[in-house]
Design a protein around this motif. Structure first.
Motif, short mmCIF file in Angstrom:
data_model
loop_
_atom_site.label_atom_id
_atom_site.label_comp_id
_atom_site.label_asym_id
_atom_site.label_seq_id
_atom_site.Cartn_x
_atom_site.Cartn_y
_atom_site.Cartn_z
N GLY A 370 107.39 23.09 -9.06
CA GLY A 370 108.38 23.99 -9.60
C GLY A 370 108.20 25.41 -9.11
O GLY A 370 107.85 25.66 -7.95
N ALA A 371 108.43 26.38 -9.98
CA ALA A 371 108.36 27.79 -9.60
C ALA A 371 106.94 28.22 -9.24
O ALA A 371 106.76 29.29 -8.64
CB ALA A 371 108.89 28.65 -10.74
N ALA A 372 105.95 27.42 -9.59
CA ALA A 372 104.56 27.76 -9.28
C ALA A 372 104.15 27.32 -7.87
O ALA A 372 103.00 27.53 -7.47
CB ALA A 372 103.62 27.12 -10.31
N SER A 373 105.08 26.74 -7.13
CA SER A 373 104.74 26.21 -5.80
C SER A 373 104.38 27.31 -4.83
O SER A 373 104.92 28.42 -4.87
CB SER A 373 105.92 25.41 -5.25
OG SER A 373 105.69 25.03 -3.91
N LEU A 374 103.47 26.98 -3.91
CA LEU A 374 103.24 27.83 -2.76
C LEU A 374 104.45 27.74 -1.83
O LEU A 374 105.25 26.80 -1.90
CB LEU A 374 101.99 27.38 -2.02
CG LEU A 374 100.66 27.38 -2.78
CD1 LEU A 374 99.56 26.77 -1.91
CD2 LEU A 374 100.29 28.80 -3.19
N THR A 375 104.57 28.69 -0.92
CA THR A 375 105.63 28.65 0.08
C THR A 375 105.08 28.48 1.49
O THR A 375 105.84 28.33 2.44
CB THR A 375 106.48 29.92 0.02
OG1 THR A 375 105.63 31.06 0.22
CG2 THR A 375 107.19 30.02 -1.33
#
Length: 794
Positions: A370-375
């Protein structure tokens, strides 16, 4: 199956006719041509007889000078070589993971790993990459030709004949021998800048592009090592921006924009090479070379629009375009001794090579976090290295033969290989706490980094093998007209056992102007460690459970369950028959060939068999297997005419053509090896390729004009209705040169002067707009490239 010898197209006829007219130009008052134009090139590839010229060989050998490779816009060695040798093809795949950065070349339409690459006569190491997507050369692990800078080269010799009995595994299609510069003085440098200035005409519209800006700086310097030694240093730096030839995206969320990036990747690389030799006295010489390249490239995966189920709007409110970045570190080191032992010319060498590929997935995310993912993710590494110890001996014997002394050669070789896969960081392959889309709870999220999931710990391998080889080679000049030759080779591999190959060749010179030559040989290619052990998997949700899908070794539990067996060598039988014509400044070679290959190694389709795979925790799998037979037939034609004149300069006309037909037979089930793979092998490279060129020089001026015709190439679909083609195309290159001073020269030119493209991908077969053109196109799909170059010599 296609027919290579069909009626020539108007474009082909125009190309050949132009050169014929040039060659038949009036005979201006002639002067003695310069030495470079009259000396027939001495070759060392395919023969162990000293001082054998290109036109005196028993098998066809092309010789391409470093100067010829540099008189063009591209500074990519593999691209320049493919423009010079018609039987060699170098497609430019895109949106195909690591194959965008480590592109394979093919000789005579065969697999890239069926051509052996040598450096100064010794085996070059392969890349660690396995081409696993739908590109030409799928399933191969080939040598990365672009790891060698042209600044380090003196010339390239391409042996177009089977040579496994002479050189060992991989030489089924032929041999490419890279000869490094050997200079004890002098030097040079060049700076080239260019970019694409093109009109892109895809199926859904047109647009002008100015991209792919490329800067290449190279230099070399020779140093004397005493009175009888040399050290030649060379270096090259290249910086290339990406190109984009995608079509417009028709999906509603795209708003008719170009959302993908389909073309060349960004590349920044630097390369250094050293080549040295030093006399030791008593007829002995020490020699060696070393090279290192660091290449960082970034290609694009398919775009994820803002409404994609795997997008996280907080991170990418407008969607995202994942990048697959590859850092390639390529190293080689060699040393050896040459001298005479008991009347035998001896050469003992030790050569080490290593290729390490570090993968990164950038501008991406792992949607299960989710929003906690690395990019940005470290996605793991592939590493391959080899060490080769060789000892070669040759001697000439006076045997009372009318044609002169016989030449006997023999040798031994020991090779050690290692292959590794290293896992990426956990976030690149793991699943987070989200299994299903928050927006659509019935839709499962894909685990791992989008675009290129990382290698998992279960994929990690560290394997090695070794092999021993012995060979003998004899050339017998029976009379001053007839020469016969034979070679035998024995090899023993630690993983699959032994194999034997042989070769018989002959040549008869009817007159000094005309000769016939031919050969018959058996060959083999050992399965690479990459094919035997490569594995890459990703996790998906099936019925609420996490299962794996991907590529597995043939001898793994998954591969075995699907019928996989230990891989065995590919074997071949090669036949060739040719003629050599020499008439003063004109020479012509015509060589017909037939190559029969059995047990060719291929990568299977992705197989879904729940009964077999579900108990193993796998949803779908593919693996390498033997089981394909191919027959390749063709003709190579190479002609050259040199015309020096007193008033309008010196001309060098060349025409070279390859007519090639590949047919495939297999008894594998259609679900195991499908239509797309079969047709890519049969029709993924041009059946006709013709290159005609003219070099001109007058005092300080010079120019090169080159026309290359490419036959139609297929981009196959899973069914015939989804096939599309490149069309028959002719690409024109033009370069003009002016020598400002004895040391400074300028050049300007255009590769693909008239902005030729393959036929565009039909809109009906391009639902997301990504693939603007067929990536099987043998000349790429970037359009016109204009450039300028400054050369310095000292």
């Amino acid at each position: 199956m296609r027919t290579a010898f069909r009626a020539a197209s108007p474009a082909l006829l125009a190309t050949v006719s132009a050169v014929a007219l040039l060659s038949a130009a009036p005979s201006f008052a002639q002067e003695a041509p310069d030495e470079a134009a009259t000396v027939d090139e001495i070759v060392v590839t395919g023969t162990r007889v000293p001082n054998r010229s290109r036109l005196d060989t028993l098998a066809p050998v092309d010789v391409v000078s470093a100067q010829s490779l540099q008189n063009r816009g591209t500074t990519e060695f593999a691209t320049a070589l493919a423009q010079s040798v018609p039987s060699l093809t170098f497609p430019r795949p895109s949106a195909n993971d690591g194959s965008d950065s480590i592109r394979p070349a093919t000789l005579r339409g065969l697999s890239p790993d069926q051509t052996l690459v040598l450096v100064n006569g010794t085996r070059r190491h392969a890349s660690a990459l396995v081409n696993t997507n739908g590109v030409v050369g799928r399933g191969s692990a080939a040598v990365d030709l672009n790891a060698i800078p042209t600044a380090a080269l003196d010339r390239v010799e391409v042996l177009r004949d089977g040579a496994s009995a002479q050189y060992g595994s991989d030489a089924i299609a032929g041999v490419v021998n890279l000869r490094l510069k050997e200079a004890s003085s002098g030097g040079g440098a060049s700076l080239t800048y260019g970019q694409y200035l093109t009109k892109v005409k895809t199926a859904r519209g047109e647009r002008d592009e100015e991209d792919g800006a490329t800067t290449t700086a190279s230099a070399w310097q020779g140093f004397a090592l005493g009175d009888d030694g040399f050290l030649t240093l060379s270096a090259e730096y290249l910086n290339r921006e990406s190109t984009n030839r995608s079509d417009y995206d028709p999906r509603a969320a795209a708003n008719g924009a170009v959302t993908a990036r389909f073309g060349d990747p960004d590349v920044e690389q630097w390369t250094v090479f050293a080549n040295a030799g030093k006399g030791l006295g008593n007829g002995w010489e020490a020699y060696g070379w070393a090279g290192y390249q660091d290449r960082d490239s970034s290609g694009a995966a398919f775009p994820r629009l803002r409404d994609n189920v795997n997008n996280v709007a907080v991170l990418y409110p407008n969607g995202f375009l994942p990048k697959v970045a590859v850092n390639s570190k390529d190293a080689s080191l060699a040393g050896g001794l040459r001298g005479v032992i008991a009347g035998w010319d001896a050469d003992v060498s030790l050569v080490y090579g290593r290729n390490a590929l570090d993968f990164r997935t950038e501008d991406s995310l792992n949607s299960t976090y989710g929003a906690a993912s690395l990019t940005s993710f470290d996605s793991g590494s592939l590493i391959y290295d080899q060490l080769v110890l060789g000892a070669d001996f040759s001697r000439q014997f006076e045997a009372g033969l009318a044609g002169g002394p016989l030449n006997l050669a023999w040798g031994l070789e020991q090779r050690w290989e290692n292959y590794q896969i290293e896992a990426g960081q956990a976030e690149s392959y793991n699943r987070g706490s989200l299994n299903f889309s928050p927006v659509t709870p019935t839709v499962a999220l894909s685990g791992g980094a989008q675009g290129f999931p990382g290698f998992q710990p279960s994929n990690a391998v560290d394997v090695d093998r070794d092999n021993f080889a012995a060979y003998a080679d004899i050339e017998l000049p029976i009379t001053d007209k007839l020469t016969l030759a034979g070679a035998v080779r024995f090899e023993d591999y630690s993983d699959f056992g032994d194999t034997q190959t042989g070769k018989l060749s002959g040549r008869y010179d009817f007159t000094p102007n005309f000769a016939l030559r031919g050969s018959i040989s058996t060959g083999f290619r050992a399965p690479s460690l990459q094919q035997s052990y490569f594995t890459s998997t990703s996790s998906v949700i099936q019925d609420g459970a996490v299962v794996e899908t991907g590529t597995f070794p043939s001898v793994s539990p998954v591969g075995t369950a699907l019928g996989g067996r230990p891989l065995k060598p590919e074997t071949s039988t090669n036949y060739s028959l040719g003629a050599v014509v020499r008439l003063g400044a004109f020479d012509l070679t015509v060589d017909a060939y037939k190559i029969e290959i059995e047990d060719q190694i291929v990568l299977s389709e992705l197989i879904r068999d729940p009964a077999l795979l579900t108990p193993l925790g796998v949803q779908a799998a593919r693996f390498f297997l033997n089981g394909v037979s191919t027959t390749t037939e063709g003709v190579d034609v190479v002609g050259r005419y040199r015309l020096p004149t007193e008033t309008v300069g010196d001309f060098d006309f060349t025409v070279a053509a390859n007519f090639n037909d590949v047919s495939l037979d297999t008894d594998l089930a259609p679900g195991l090896f499908g239509r797309q793979r079969i047709l890519t092998i049969e029709e993924g490279t041009p059946d006709v390729k013709v290159s005609a060129g003219a070099d001109w020089r007058l005092q300080k001026w010079g120019a090169t004009l080159r026309a290359t015709y490419y036959g139609d190439v297929l981009q196959p679909g899973s069914v015939a209705a989804n096939d599309y083609r490149t069309g028959e195309k002719t690409v024109i290159d033009l370069e003009g040169r002016y020598q400002l001073t004895d040391r400074v020269g300028l050049a300007v030119g255009a590769d693909n002067l008239f902005d030729e493209y393959p036929d565009a991908t039909p809109a009906s077969l391009n639902s997301n707009g990504v693939l603007g053109y067929p990536y099987n196109s043998p000349f790429g799909f970037n359009g016109r490239f204009v450039y300028a170059r400054v050369n310095l010599t000292w």
